[in-house]
Write an enzyme that holds these catalytic residues in place. Structure first.
Site, mmCIF file in Angstrom:
data_model
loop_
_atom_site.group_PDB
_atom_site.id
_atom_site.type_symbol
_atom_site.label_atom_id
_atom_site.label_comp_id
_atom_site.label_asym_id
_atom_site.label_seq_id
_atom_site.Cartn_x
_atom_site.Cartn_y
_atom_site.Cartn_z
ATOM 1 N N ASP A 184 0.919 -1.198 -0.091
ATOM 2 C CA ASP A 184 -0.055 0.042 0.012
ATOM 3 C C ASP A 184 0.740 1.198 -0.129
ATOM 4 O OD1 ASP A 184 -2.008 1.903 0.168
ATOM 5 O OD2 ASP A 184 -2.989 0.938 2.152
ATOM 6 N N HIS A 186 -0.581 4.150 -0.084
ATOM 7 C CA HIS A 186 -1.297 5.142 0.840
ATOM 8 C C HIS A 186 -1.440 6.285 0.448
ATOM 9 C CE1 HIS A 186 -3.042 5.734 4.885
ATOM 10 N NE2 HIS A 186 -3.373 4.570 4.972
ATOM 11 N N ASP A 259 -14.923 1.054 -1.029
ATOM 12 C CA ASP A 259 -15.345 0.961 0.488
ATOM 13 C C ASP A 259 -17.073 0.655 0.587
ATOM 14 O OD1 ASP A 259 -15.839 1.169 3.297
ATOM 15 O OD2 ASP A 259 -13.830 1.398 3.628
ATOM 16 N N HIS A 286 -12.335 -2.618 0.050
ATOM 17 C CA HIS A 286 -11.662 -2.018 1.338
ATOM 18 C C HIS A 286 -12.276 -2.070 2.562
ATOM 19 C CE1 HIS A 286 -10.227 1.927 3.562
ATOM 20 N NE2 HIS A 286 -9.183 1.312 3.235
#
Length: 383
Positions: A184, A186, A259, A286
């Site tokens: 990740d 990020h 997500d 996610h």
């Protein structure tokens, strides 16, 4: 049947739960939250329920979604879409309980019997990843994810790149080639560093690199993807099918990560996944969140042909005060075996929330905010 009441519970470590009650006594649960902005999302949930849904028939899920999204002139964004997401989860939970079936049966039935999951290692500033990787593989996981780096300058030193490569090398040495390792970025990595990091990590065959650039720089993804053989993943900070449409049309990604608690709930996640299927793009929702979000993800994974793997937050570095299983009356529903979780077959989301424990934990002071990192010169760094 109509919606009569709702309650919101902010609980540790950083979650917000929604309980919706109907006139026939049924209860549905959802998880509407933006991590670090729980109170803001709670206000949005209250506004949507008070203005649109109280007194309404909960079974008209698509109509309610359209009303919540299109009923306001200003649309989208993390707060509104997360509020819609949590409400949507409660409506699907209620509908499954009404018909005595798990949500995935109402969405077309299973495309698989179990869902592969991955386990986090290493923390925010990744460290001790080799040892942690070995422990998680010994515990039965076949896929891991780790942060690539701590904060980076927009153009950083060769030492910073070497350190990232050394970490994944330590993981490979610890677990071998049969374990998948997602890395990740990020959103901490600027465009020039993303290319350099990808080149340095490529010899270690990551399963994917995640958020190689911030979502506001998604226009850079096609060039990054063209420069590496590592699959590109992104999507946790994209909130609707219209956001994902752009990266799919640009042939910019290999794996999307919407997500279910940020991108409009089960209704929208299923639409995003189906849209990605047409572009031969896989889905890995996610979910560094709580049990309701995870249950919602697994219900969609179960009936989604292009679902690849599922994030889950057991033992993640954010969960120092409470963990996923703490809020469940029957924690065995999320028992991981050989790196997989069975698809729950209970009604609705397939989980039973321990409401007494939720109420106890809601009395605790919850004030989670992500840290603000700074570079050596005092300027703000991406977390």
């Amino acid at each position: 049947m109509h919606i009569t009441d709702y309650e919101l519970f902010e609980v540790p470590p950083r979650w917000l739960f929604l309980k919706l009650t109907t006139s026939d006594g049924r209860v549905g649960w959802g998880e509407p939250v933006v991590e670090g902005r729980a109170k803001t999302v709670a206000a949005a949930v209250e506004e949507l329920l008070d203005n649109y849904l109280l007194g309404e028939d909960p079974t008209r899920i698509e109509d309610h979604w359209q009303t919540m999204y299109r009923g306001g002139f200003y649309r989208g964004g993390p707060v509104l879409m997360s509020a819609i997401a949590g409400i949507d989860q409660t409506l699907w939970d209620l509908k499954g309980k009404q018909f005595g079936a798990p949500v995935h049966e109402l969405l077309g039935g299973r495309a698989r019997d179990r869902v592969r999951v991955y386990q986090w290692i290493g923390g925010d500033r990744p460290a001790d990843v080799g040892e942690a990787a070995r422990e998680k593989v010994d515990a039965g996981f076949s896929a891991l994810k780790m942060n690539a780096t701590a904060e980076l300058e927009s153009i950083d030193s060769p030492a910073a790149v070497d350190a990232a490569a050394e970490r994944i090398a330590a993981v490979r040495e610890a677990v071998g080639d049969e374990v998948d390792v997602g890395v990740d970025f990020h959103g901490r990595v600027a465009k020039p560093m993303a290319r350099r990091l990808a080149a340095a990590l490529e010899p270690y065959d990551p399963m994917f690199i995640e958020e190689p650039v911030l979502p506001e720089n998604n226009d850079a993804l096609p060039a990054i993807r063209a420069s590496t053989t590592i699959p590109i993943a992104t999507g946790e900070r994209m909130y609707s099918r219209w956001d994902f449409k752009e990266v799919l049309e640009a042939d910019a990604v290999d794996l999307i990560q919407p997500d279910v608690s940020h991108a409009g709930g089960i209704t929208e996640l299923k639409k995003i996944a189906s849209m990605a299927e047409a572009y031969d793009v896989s889905v890995a929702p996610h979910c560094p969140l709580g049990p309701i979000a995870l249950a919602s993800c697994i219900q969609v994974d179960a009936c989604t042909p292009n679902a690849l793997i599922q994030e889950q937050s057991l033992d993640i570095h954010y969960n120092e005060t409470s963990d996923v299983l703490d809020y469940l009356a029957d924690p065995s529903v999320f028992e991981y075996r050989d790196g997989f979780v069975e698809v729950p077959d209970g009604d609705g989301l397939g989980i039973e929330i321990d409401e007494e424990h939720v109420r106890e934990q809601a009395e605790e002071d919850v004030d989670w905010h992500n840290p603000v990192w700074r570079h050596d010169d005092g300027s703000v760094a991406e977390w």
